[in-house]
Structure formats: C-alpha cells, structure tokens
Design a protein around this motif. Structure first.
Motif, PDB file in Angstrom:
ATOM      1  N   LEU A  29       0.816  -1.205   0.000  1.00 12.90           N
ATOM      2  CA  LEU A  29       0.000   0.000   0.000  1.00 12.90           C
ATOM      3  C   LEU A  29       0.852   1.259   0.000  1.00 12.90           C
ATOM      4  O   LEU A  29       0.401   2.330  -0.417  1.00 12.90           O
ATOM      5  N   ASP A  30       2.094   1.134   0.469  1.00  7.66           N
ATOM      6  CA  ASP A  30       2.996   2.287   0.501  1.00  7.66           C
ATOM      7  C   ASP A  30       3.778   2.439  -0.792  1.00  7.66           C
ATOM      8  O   ASP A  30       4.546   3.396  -0.936  1.00  7.66           O
ATOM      9  N   SER A  31       3.603   1.532  -1.723  1.00  6.01           N
ATOM     10  CA  SER A  31       4.368   1.567  -2.969  1.00  6.01           C
ATOM     11  C   SER A  31       3.598   2.348  -4.030  1.00  6.01           C
ATOM     12  O   SER A  31       2.415   2.672  -3.877  1.00  6.01           O
ATOM     13  N   ALA A  33       3.095   1.010  -6.928  1.00  3.86           N
ATOM     14  CA  ALA A  33       2.775  -0.065  -7.874  1.00  3.86           C
ATOM     15  C   ALA A  33       1.396   0.120  -8.482  1.00  3.86           C
ATOM     16  O   ALA A  33       0.477   0.670  -7.857  1.00  3.86           O
ATOM     17  N   ASP A  34       1.265  -0.336  -9.705  1.00  2.00           N
ATOM     18  CA  ASP A  34      -0.045  -0.393 -10.362  1.00  2.00           C
ATOM     19  C   ASP A  34      -0.769  -1.685 -10.031  1.00  2.00           C
ATOM     20  O   ASP A  34      -1.992  -1.701  -9.883  1.00  2.00           O
ATOM     21  N   VAL A  35      -0.008  -2.783  -9.936  1.00  2.58           N
ATOM     22  CA  VAL A  35      -0.578  -4.100  -9.689  1.00  2.58           C
ATOM     23  C   VAL A  35       0.183  -4.776  -8.556  1.00  2.58           C
ATOM     24  O   VAL A  35       1.416  -4.771  -8.532  1.00  2.58           O
ATOM     25  N   VAL A  36      -0.569  -5.348  -7.637  1.00  2.00           N
ATOM     26  CA  VAL A  36       0.002  -6.098  -6.526  1.00  2.00           C
ATOM     27  C   VAL A  36      -0.270  -7.582  -6.763  1.00  2.00           C
ATOM     28  O   VAL A  36      -1.420  -7.985  -6.969  1.00  2.00           O
ATOM     29  N   VAL A  37       0.787  -8.372  -6.754  1.00  2.00           N
ATOM     30  CA  VAL A  37       0.659  -9.827  -6.834  1.00  2.00           C
ATOM     31  C   VAL A  37       0.641 -10.372  -5.413  1.00  2.00           C
ATOM     32  O   VAL A  37       1.468  -9.994  -4.580  1.00  2.00           O
ATOM     33  N   ILE A  38      -0.306 -11.250  -5.125  1.00  2.51           N
ATOM     34  CA  ILE A  38      -0.398 -11.848  -3.791  1.00  2.51           C
ATOM     35  C   ILE A  38      -0.590 -13.353  -3.942  1.00  2.51           C
ATOM     36  O   ILE A  38      -1.346 -13.816  -4.802  1.00  2.51           O
ATOM     37  N   GLY A  39       0.115 -14.116  -3.138  1.00  2.00           N
ATOM     38  CA  GLY A  39      -0.073 -15.556  -3.103  1.00  2.00           C
ATOM     39  C   GLY A  39      -1.025 -15.929  -1.980  1.00  2.00           C
ATOM     40  O   GLY A  39      -0.930 -15.397  -0.865  1.00  2.00           O
ATOM     41  N   LEU A  40      -1.936 -16.834  -2.267  1.00  2.00           N
ATOM     42  CA  LEU A  40      -2.928 -17.264  -1.281  1.00  2.00           C
ATOM     43  C   LEU A  40      -2.792 -18.779  -1.096  1.00  2.00           C
ATOM     44  O   LEU A  40      -3.456 -19.572  -1.772  1.00  2.00           O
ATOM     45  N   GLN A 103     -11.461 -13.945   6.072  1.00  2.00           N
ATOM     46  CA  GLN A 103     -11.481 -12.571   6.555  1.00  2.00           C
ATOM     47  C   GLN A 103     -10.220 -11.814   6.142  1.00  2.00           C
ATOM     48  O   GLN A 103     -10.295 -10.666   5.687  1.00  2.00           O
ATOM     49  N   ARG A 104      -9.078 -12.460   6.280  1.00  2.36           N
ATOM     50  CA  ARG A 104      -7.815 -11.783   5.955  1.00  2.36           C
ATOM     51  C   ARG A 104      -7.689 -11.500   4.457  1.00  2.36           C
ATOM     52  O   ARG A 104      -7.154 -10.456   4.058  1.00  2.36           O
ATOM     53  N   VAL A 105      -8.146 -12.422   3.628  1.00  3.78           N
ATOM     54  CA  VAL A 105      -8.129 -12.171   2.185  1.00  3.78           C
ATOM     55  C   VAL A 105      -8.977 -10.953   1.858  1.00  3.78           C
ATOM     56  O   VAL A 105      -8.547 -10.042   1.133  1.00  3.78           O
ATOM     57  N   GLU A 106     -10.197 -10.921   2.389  1.00  5.88           N
ATOM     58  CA  GLU A 106     -11.079  -9.800   2.079  1.00  5.88           C
ATOM     59  C   GLU A 106     -10.509  -8.479   2.594  1.00  5.88           C
ATOM     60  O   GLU A 106     -10.554  -7.455   1.896  1.00  5.88           O
ATOM     61  N   GLU A 107      -9.953  -8.481   3.798  1.00  7.29           N
ATOM     62  CA  GLU A 107      -9.398  -7.254   4.359  1.00  7.29           C
ATOM     63  C   GLU A 107      -8.196  -6.762   3.545  1.00  7.29           C
ATOM     64  O   GLU A 107      -8.088  -5.566   3.238  1.00  7.29           O
ATOM     65  N   PHE A 108      -7.291  -7.678   3.200  1.00  6.72           N
ATOM     66  CA  PHE A 108      -6.117  -7.286   2.430  1.00  6.72           C
ATOM     67  C   PHE A 108      -6.523  -6.779   1.052  1.00  6.72           C
ATOM     68  O   PHE A 108      -6.074  -5.707   0.601  1.00  6.72           O
ATOM     69  N   ALA A 109      -7.377  -7.535   0.365  1.00  7.13           N
ATOM     70  CA  ALA A 109      -7.777  -7.149  -0.981  1.00  7.13           C
ATOM     71  C   ALA A 109      -8.557  -5.835  -0.975  1.00  7.13           C
ATOM     72  O   ALA A 109      -8.391  -5.007  -1.873  1.00  7.13           O
ATOM     73  N   THR A 110      -9.377  -5.629   0.022  1.00  6.59           N
ATOM     74  CA  THR A 110     -10.121  -4.369   0.118  1.00  6.59           C
ATOM     75  C   THR A 110      -9.166  -3.196   0.209  1.00  6.59           C
ATOM     76  O   THR A 110      -9.325  -2.178  -0.477  1.00  6.59           O
ATOM     77  N   ALA A 111      -8.150  -3.323   1.052  1.00  6.18           N
ATOM     78  CA  ALA A 111      -7.183  -2.237   1.221  1.00  6.18           C
ATOM     79  C   ALA A 111      -6.427  -1.968  -0.079  1.00  6.18           C
ATOM     80  O   ALA A 111      -6.209  -0.807  -0.454  1.00  6.18           O
ATOM     81  N   VAL A 112      -6.027  -3.024  -0.773  1.00  9.66           N
ATOM     82  CA  VAL A 112      -5.283  -2.845  -2.020  1.00  9.66           C
ATOM     83  C   VAL A 112      -6.147  -2.179  -3.081  1.00  9.66           C
ATOM     84  O   VAL A 112      -5.740  -1.205  -3.730  1.00  9.66           O
ATOM     85  N   VAL A 113      -7.348  -2.700  -3.272  1.00  8.21           N
ATOM     86  CA  VAL A 113      -8.212  -2.179  -4.333  1.00  8.21           C
ATOM     87  C   VAL A 113      -8.648  -0.743  -4.030  1.00  8.21           C
ATOM     88  O   VAL A 113      -8.683   0.110  -4.924  1.00  8.21           O
ATOM     89  N   GLU A 114      -8.945  -0.452  -2.778  1.00  5.47           N
ATOM     90  CA  GLU A 114      -9.354   0.909  -2.421  1.00  5.47           C
ATOM     91  C   GLU A 114      -8.209   1.904  -2.541  1.00  5.47           C
ATOM     92  O   GLU A 114      -8.442   3.113  -2.641  1.00  5.47           O
ATOM     93  N   SER A 115      -6.973   1.415  -2.558  1.00  3.29           N
ATOM     94  CA  SER A 115      -5.822   2.304  -2.751  1.00  3.29           C
ATOM     95  C   SER A 115      -5.608   2.638  -4.222  1.00  3.29           C
ATOM     96  O   SER A 115      -4.690   3.401  -4.559  1.00  3.29           O
ATOM     97  N   GLY A 116      -6.419   2.073  -5.091  1.00  2.00           N
ATOM     98  CA  GLY A 116      -6.317   2.356  -6.515  1.00  2.00           C
ATOM     99  C   GLY A 116      -5.450   1.382  -7.284  1.00  2.00           C
ATOM    100  O   GLY A 116      -5.203   1.574  -8.480  1.00  2.00           O
ATOM    101  N   LYS A 117      -4.994   0.327  -6.637  1.00  2.00           N
ATOM    102  CA  LYS A 117      -4.166  -0.673  -7.287  1.00  2.00           C
ATOM    103  C   LYS A 117      -5.015  -1.872  -7.705  1.00  2.00           C
ATOM    104  O   LYS A 117      -6.055  -2.133  -7.108  1.00  2.00           O
ATOM    105  N   ALA A 118      -4.537  -2.572  -8.704  1.00  2.00           N
ATOM    106  CA  ALA A 118      -5.184  -3.815  -9.117  1.00  2.00           C
ATOM    107  C   ALA A 118      -4.450  -4.982  -8.474  1.00  2.00           C
ATOM    108  O   ALA A 118      -3.361  -4.832  -7.922  1.00  2.00           O
TER     109      ALA A 118
END
Length: 308
Positions: A29-31, A33-40, A103-118
């Motif tokens: 979120l501090d970067s 970046a345009d796109v964040v890759v996350i492993g689940l 819960q953690r997936v939704e929270e993390f993804a919400t923060a990333v997407v709301e920051s304007g990143k894909a």
C-alpha cells in the motif's frame, strides 16, 4: 569479488523470489505499484487432491522462465514501461482456520483495491475467489465474471468453505451479475435448465475459433467491470496435470492464452489463477501455464488501464 548485490544478465535463477522476478514488497500500500501480486496458499476447501497451498510458490518459480523477455511475444510493448508490479508475498493467516483466511483475504484485498491498485492473485484452491470478489465489489460495484474452469462451481450443496460453491454464493450476495457473466471450458455436470451463467462448454470451445469465443464473451459482458478467474483445470490434463480435480477434454494452453489476449479493451478490474497443485505436476508445465496466463492478463490489463 562478485557479491550477492551483483546482478549480471545471465543470473536468471539467482535470487528469484517474486513473480516475474519482481521485487518483494510486504507493504504494497505504501508503494507506487499499479498491480500487486499476492499468493494465497490455501487448500482446505478442496474436494479433490490437496496441495494447492503450494501453488503460489510453484507459479513464482516457473515465472522466472518468462522474465527474461523485454517484449513478450506476441505483444508489441515492454510491460515494465507501462506497468509497475510488486509481489506482496503470501498472505499469512492462522493455519487450519478457514474463517480467518477468508477474513484476511477480504481485508487485504479491500485495502489494495481501495488504494487504486489492481491485484493478480495466485492460488491456492478456488474458494479464495469468493473473498476476493467481495473486496472488489466494495470498490467497483456489481461485476461480470469471466470464469475458466472444468466445473461451474455453482453447487449449492457443500460446506461454508468449499471450492465448488463460490459462484452460487456470489450472485446471491449481489456481487456478480450472472446474466452478464460467462463460463468457458465446463465439462462436468450442472443443472443446465436453471443455470444462470452463459456456458461455452469445453467440447464447444474446442470446436469454435478463438475469435468466436471472444465475441461471445464481449457480447455477454459488455462494458461491465470484469473479474477474470482462471482455474487451471480448464486446461486439458495434457497441458496441466498438476491440479486437484483434472478432467480430460479441456482447452489447450495455446487456445486459452489466445482467448485472454482477445480480452484487450475490456474493463478488467481483478484477476486470479488458481488450483495449481505442484505435487501432481510434471516438469513444471502446470506451474508454467499458470504463470504465463497471469502474464497475459497483466498485458491485457495494461492495455486497458495504462494505454499500452
């Protein structure tokens, strides 16, 4: 003396930690970046062969074979000139706790997407797409779904955490519009009379041209925000043996990549590749297919959102 900091061009396999050799950034979120890759790394919702939790690592490792090309064939632009990517590593959650994972997936993804990143999410079993969709909905509203799979995953029977029920729940929660969504590669039982999604089954997809398939996708989805989810078992086991529920008669990796490329111009807002199970893979061909499909999605996203 050569040190670990030296990065000659020939050190293809040295320090290859992130997807496409992109830097690991545990504070994406501090970067910029345009796109964040996350492993689940999750496979507790699987009904077939377990081991999908190892999928993200296998996809990353295979992706080093894709990182050396400045311009990825057949694209006509250098992805890194249009897109900044960071790899946020693997999501950490309480081992064995499906509710905590969700819960953690939704929270993390919400923060990333709301920051304007894909996001490009690497799985992991397909259940992970449900909390991802919930997060993307908060930012983009109701979406269309393009779903590549051997199975519809619309089954109403099953546990709360089941990789075959996500697309029963998502329309009922108002997250996706089934009337604007389409599934490609299906070749297992489903209720055709009452099915809400348009389906291009595998047998039909293997007979149609890529252009005919893409035309049906674009007609169905229109200009809606589009989430693309690719279950690797959409591919025939000849091209992707390393998955939990393989089904013969699927698509070739070539045809799948061409369909993804055909999405150029569509409003893709989220992407994932799921169900890579490296314990059943052969010569990393499933992991490589997953890594390559993700890369094709990134090119398409760059075309739509970065003017590539």
């Amino acid at each position: 003396m050569t040190t670990i900091a030296d990065k000659p061009d020939y050190s293809l396999y040295s320090n290859a930690f992130g997807y496409l050799r992109q830097p690991l950034d545990f504070k994406p979120l501090d970067s910029d970046a345009d796109v964040v890759v996350i492993g689940l790394p999750f496979d507790m919702a699987t009904t077939g062969r377990a081991g999908g939790r190892m999928g993200p690592g296998a996809i990353r490792q295979a992706s080093v074979n894709l990182a050396w090309e400045d311009v990825r064939w057949p694209w006509d632009f250098k992805l890194s000139q249009h897109l900044k990517i960071v790899d946020a590593g693997d999501l950490v959650y309480t081992c064995g706790d499906s509710a905590d994972f969700t819960q953690r997936v939704e929270e993390f993804a919400t923060a990333v997407v709301e920051s304007g990143k894909a996001m490009l999410s690497l799985g992991g079993d397909h259940f992970m797409t449900l909390p991802l969709l919930r997060a993307h909905y908060k930012q983009h509203g109701k979406m269309a779904l393009l779903h590549f799979d051997a199975h519809t995953d619309t089954y109403s029977q099953g546990s709360k955490y089941d990789h075959g029920t996500m697309f029963f729940h998502a329309p009922n929660e108002g997250i996706i519009d089934a009337g604007r969504s389409i599934q490609v590669g299906i070749r297992t039982e489903y209720d055709q009379k009452n099915h809400l999604f348009k389906v291009i089954d595998a047998a039909t997809a293997n007979e149609l041209t890529v252009n005919e398939i893409v035309a049906q996708i674009k007609e169905r989805v229109g200009d809606m925000p589009l989430y693309v989810t690719f279950d690797i078992d959409c591919l025939d086991p000849a091209y992707a043996p390393g998955t939990g529920t393989p089904v013969c008669g699927g698509l070739t990796s070539d045809k799948a990549m061409k369909i993804i490329r055909g999405l150029r111009g569509m409003n893709i807002v989220g992407m994932d590749v799921v169900e890579v199970t490296p314990a059943y893979d052969s010569a990393e061909i499933t992991a490589l297919a997953g890594a390559t499909l993700g890369l094709e999605m990134l090119h398409v996203w760059a075309c739509a959102h970065k003017g590539a």
